[in-house]
Design a protein around this motif. Sequence first.
Motif, PDB file in Angstrom:
ATOM      1  N   ILE A  22     -55.238 -36.856  72.506  1.00 38.91           N
ATOM      2  CA  ILE A  22     -54.192 -35.825  72.458  1.00 38.91           C
ATOM      3  C   ILE A  22     -54.764 -34.513  71.936  1.00 38.91           C
ATOM      4  O   ILE A  22     -54.497 -33.427  72.486  1.00 38.91           O
ATOM      5  CB  ILE A  22     -53.012 -36.301  71.598  1.00 38.91           C
ATOM      6  CG1 ILE A  22     -52.269 -37.441  72.293  1.00 38.91           C
ATOM      7  CG2 ILE A  22     -52.043 -35.147  71.321  1.00 38.91           C
ATOM      8  CD1 ILE A  22     -51.188 -38.087  71.454  1.00 38.91           C
ATOM      9  N   THR A  23     -55.573 -34.599  70.878  1.00 38.22           N
ATOM     10  CA  THR A  23     -56.172 -33.382  70.328  1.00 38.22           C
ATOM     11  C   THR A  23     -57.150 -32.761  71.314  1.00 38.22           C
ATOM     12  O   THR A  23     -57.206 -31.526  71.445  1.00 38.22           O
ATOM     13  CB  THR A  23     -56.898 -33.715  69.016  1.00 38.22           C
ATOM     14  OG1 THR A  23     -55.979 -34.351  68.119  1.00 38.22           O
ATOM     15  CG2 THR A  23     -57.429 -32.455  68.359  1.00 38.22           C
ATOM     16  N   THR A  24     -57.908 -33.579  72.024  1.00 34.60           N
ATOM     17  CA  THR A  24     -58.832 -33.051  73.035  1.00 34.60           C
ATOM     18  C   THR A  24     -58.083 -32.292  74.122  1.00 34.60           C
ATOM     19  O   THR A  24     -58.500 -31.194  74.539  1.00 34.60           O
ATOM     20  CB  THR A  24     -59.637 -34.199  73.661  1.00 34.60           C
ATOM     21  OG1 THR A  24     -60.380 -34.875  72.636  1.00 34.60           O
ATOM     22  CG2 THR A  24     -60.598 -33.679  74.716  1.00 34.60           C
ATOM     23  N   ILE A  25     -56.976 -32.839  74.589  1.00 33.56           N
ATOM     24  CA  ILE A  25     -56.177 -32.167  75.629  1.00 33.56           C
ATOM     25  C   ILE A  25     -55.613 -30.857  75.108  1.00 33.56           C
ATOM     26  O   ILE A  25     -55.654 -29.815  75.795  1.00 33.56           O
ATOM     27  CB  ILE A  25     -55.053 -33.102  76.112  1.00 33.56           C
ATOM     28  CG1 ILE A  25     -55.647 -34.313  76.842  1.00 33.56           C
ATOM     29  CG2 ILE A  25     -54.087 -32.358  77.037  1.00 33.56           C
ATOM     30  CD1 ILE A  25     -54.626 -35.379  77.189  1.00 33.56           C
ATOM     31  N   LEU A  26     -55.080 -30.857  73.876  1.00 29.54           N
ATOM     32  CA  LEU A  26     -54.507 -29.639  73.305  1.00 29.54           C
ATOM     33  C   LEU A  26     -55.573 -28.560  73.112  1.00 29.54           C
ATOM     34  O   LEU A  26     -55.317 -27.373  73.364  1.00 29.54           O
ATOM     35  CB  LEU A  26     -53.831 -29.957  71.974  1.00 29.54           C
ATOM     36  CG  LEU A  26     -52.567 -30.815  72.039  1.00 29.54           C
ATOM     37  CD1 LEU A  26     -52.062 -31.137  70.638  1.00 29.54           C
ATOM     38  CD2 LEU A  26     -51.473 -30.118  72.841  1.00 29.54           C
ATOM     39  N   ARG A  27     -56.759 -28.949  72.684  1.00 26.52           N
ATOM     40  CA  ARG A  27     -57.833 -27.971  72.505  1.00 26.52           C
ATOM     41  C   ARG A  27     -58.333 -27.445  73.846  1.00 26.52           C
ATOM     42  O   ARG A  27     -58.669 -26.269  73.971  1.00 26.52           O
ATOM     43  CB  ARG A  27     -58.990 -28.603  71.725  1.00 26.52           C
ATOM     44  CG  ARG A  27     -58.670 -28.863  70.260  1.00 26.52           C
ATOM     45  CD  ARG A  27     -59.781 -29.651  69.581  1.00 26.52           C
ATOM     46  NE  ARG A  27     -61.023 -28.897  69.519  1.00 26.52           N
ATOM     47  CZ  ARG A  27     -61.350 -28.088  68.522  1.00 26.52           C
ATOM     48  NH1 ARG A  27     -60.520 -27.917  67.516  1.00 26.52           N
ATOM     49  NH2 ARG A  27     -62.506 -27.455  68.534  1.00 26.52           N
ATOM     50  N   THR A  28     -58.371 -28.317  74.849  1.00 20.10           N
ATOM     51  CA  THR A  28     -58.799 -27.874  76.177  1.00 20.10           C
ATOM     52  C   THR A  28     -57.800 -26.896  76.783  1.00 20.10           C
ATOM     53  O   THR A  28     -58.179 -25.893  77.400  1.00 20.10           O
ATOM     54  CB  THR A  28     -58.978 -29.088  77.103  1.00 20.10           C
ATOM     55  OG1 THR A  28     -59.913 -30.003  76.524  1.00 20.10           O
ATOM     56  CG2 THR A  28     -59.481 -28.652  78.473  1.00 20.10           C
ATOM     57  N   LYS A  29     -56.505 -27.168  76.588  1.00 17.43           N
ATOM     58  CA  LYS A  29     -55.458 -26.292  77.098  1.00 17.43           C
ATOM     59  C   LYS A  29     -55.235 -25.058  76.231  1.00 17.43           C
ATOM     60  O   LYS A  29     -54.414 -24.207  76.578  1.00 17.43           O
ATOM     61  CB  LYS A  29     -54.143 -27.069  77.202  1.00 17.43           C
ATOM     62  CG  LYS A  29     -54.182 -28.264  78.150  1.00 17.43           C
ATOM     63  CD  LYS A  29     -54.287 -27.827  79.589  1.00 17.43           C
ATOM     64  CE  LYS A  29     -54.192 -29.035  80.521  1.00 17.43           C
ATOM     65  NZ  LYS A  29     -54.305 -28.632  81.948  1.00 17.43           N
ATOM     66  N   LYS A  30     -55.947 -24.972  75.084  1.00 17.04           N
ATOM     67  CA  LYS A  30     -55.784 -23.873  74.132  1.00 17.04           C
ATOM     68  C   LYS A  30     -54.323 -23.736  73.687  1.00 17.04           C
ATOM     69  O   LYS A  30     -53.765 -22.639  73.627  1.00 17.04           O
ATOM     70  CB  LYS A  30     -56.302 -22.558  74.720  1.00 17.04           C
ATOM     71  CG  LYS A  30     -57.768 -22.602  75.101  1.00 17.04           C
ATOM     72  CD  LYS A  30     -58.278 -21.255  75.509  1.00 17.04           C
ATOM     73  CE  LYS A  30     -59.704 -21.322  76.023  1.00 17.04           C
ATOM     74  NZ  LYS A  30     -60.633 -21.858  75.029  1.00 17.04           N
ATOM     75  N   SER A  31     -53.733 -24.879  73.377  1.00 12.82           N
ATOM     76  CA  SER A  31     -52.342 -24.904  72.946  1.00 12.82           C
ATOM     77  C   SER A  31     -52.206 -24.395  71.519  1.00 12.82           C
ATOM     78  O   SER A  31     -53.106 -24.573  70.698  1.00 12.82           O
ATOM     79  CB  SER A  31     -51.796 -26.332  73.055  1.00 12.82           C
ATOM     80  OG  SER A  31     -50.541 -26.444  72.429  1.00 12.82           O
ATOM     81  N   PRO A  32     -51.079 -23.772  71.170  1.00  8.93           N
ATOM     82  CA  PRO A  32     -50.843 -23.365  69.775  1.00  8.93           C
ATOM     83  C   PRO A  32     -50.795 -24.546  68.816  1.00  8.93           C
ATOM     84  O   PRO A  32     -50.996 -24.379  67.616  1.00  8.93           O
ATOM     85  CB  PRO A  32     -49.481 -22.658  69.840  1.00  8.93           C
ATOM     86  CG  PRO A  32     -49.336 -22.230  71.257  1.00  8.93           C
ATOM     87  CD  PRO A  32     -50.030 -23.270  72.076  1.00  8.93           C
ATOM     88  N   LEU A  33     -50.539 -25.755  69.352  1.00 13.17           N
ATOM     89  CA  LEU A  33     -50.505 -26.949  68.519  1.00 13.17           C
ATOM     90  C   LEU A  33     -51.898 -27.510  68.248  1.00 13.17           C
ATOM     91  O   LEU A  33     -52.026 -28.504  67.515  1.00 13.17           O
ATOM     92  CB  LEU A  33     -49.647 -28.031  69.182  1.00 13.17           C
ATOM     93  CG  LEU A  33     -48.164 -27.696  69.379  1.00 13.17           C
ATOM     94  CD1 LEU A  33     -47.471 -28.809  70.136  1.00 13.17           C
ATOM     95  CD2 LEU A  33     -47.484 -27.459  68.033  1.00 13.17           C
ATOM     96  N   ALA A  34     -52.925 -26.906  68.826  1.00 10.85           N
ATOM     97  CA  ALA A  34     -54.284 -27.427  68.666  1.00 10.85           C
ATOM     98  C   ALA A  34     -54.729 -27.397  67.205  1.00 10.85           C
ATOM     99  O   ALA A  34     -55.448 -28.295  66.753  1.00 10.85           O
ATOM    100  CB  ALA A  34     -55.252 -26.635  69.535  1.00 10.85           C
ATOM    101  N   SER A  35     -54.309 -26.376  66.457  1.00 11.97           N
ATOM    102  CA  SER A  35     -54.707 -26.269  65.049  1.00 11.97           C
ATOM    103  C   SER A  35     -54.185 -27.448  64.238  1.00 11.97           C
ATOM    104  O   SER A  35     -54.942 -28.109  63.516  1.00 11.97           O
ATOM    105  CB  SER A  35     -54.180 -24.957  64.462  1.00 11.97           C
ATOM    106  OG  SER A  35     -54.360 -24.924  63.068  1.00 11.97           O
TER     107      SER A  35
END
Length: 270
Positions: A222-235
């Motif tokens: 989940i974190t990998t996907i969020l970081r790849t998509k540059k989501s605000p939830l990545a932090s």
Amino acid sequence: MKKQNNIPPLVLIAGFLYTPLILIFVSNLFNTTLQLYEAPPGWINIVRLTNGVLAPLCIVCAFILERIVLKSHEKIKKGGDPKLVAMLCGIALCEAPAILAFCFFMFGSPVVDVYIYSALSFAAMLAWAWRYRRLLIPTPVDAEHKPITDNTLLIPKSSGVNTNTMVRSYTVVLGILGSISFLLLATKIILLIHPPEDYLVQNQMAILLIPLYLLFSLSCWITTILRTKKSPLASVATRATSYILIAWFPFGTAAFFYWIGKVRKRENME
């Protein structure tokens, strides 16, 4: 501002967190390979009542001791940071139920008690470490202590990490760890469904490891996907996953210290 060396407290917290996991492994090993003393039912009932009373009492004592230490900070100010003392004392008290359960197990208590109280101690220590997260991992730049003038331009940020400068190598590491955890999860499930003859005694340990590997794989992916998509939830996801991975030795622990030493600083400052 004086730079604070927070590596020794982090190493101590990691050692405390690994203790319940070691107790689970050792108790399972002893239970399957050794002929331990079989206690009478009356003794088991007394032990379980004692554990049930002492476990919440240890948690309450952690808060009481914290209050005493922080109130008397002037007396121990020369000896060290009172917050660090309160944090370490609280962690030790949160770990006490697991150690007590293991000691009672050596005298005939059921091994399942070690599993339960070790899991409770692990969760309590994680919560206590999170309570002192600012002491363990201080924020590199604290905007609250910056003087604000009329010419200061305040730009709100939706995330503590600049998503345009996230470290790509850590994203790759999380993806690899998620894949390794999934393979280990699949292996445990297959062995649990179709166990070989010499694997039957390891069923209890497999049942404990399956939810852990599931948590590791889901959080990493989940974190990998969020970081790849540059989501605000990545932090938030990166921070939470990094804390979770500290319990996975040695891969997750190495990733956690890599995040602490390199990744977190770059993603907060760039």
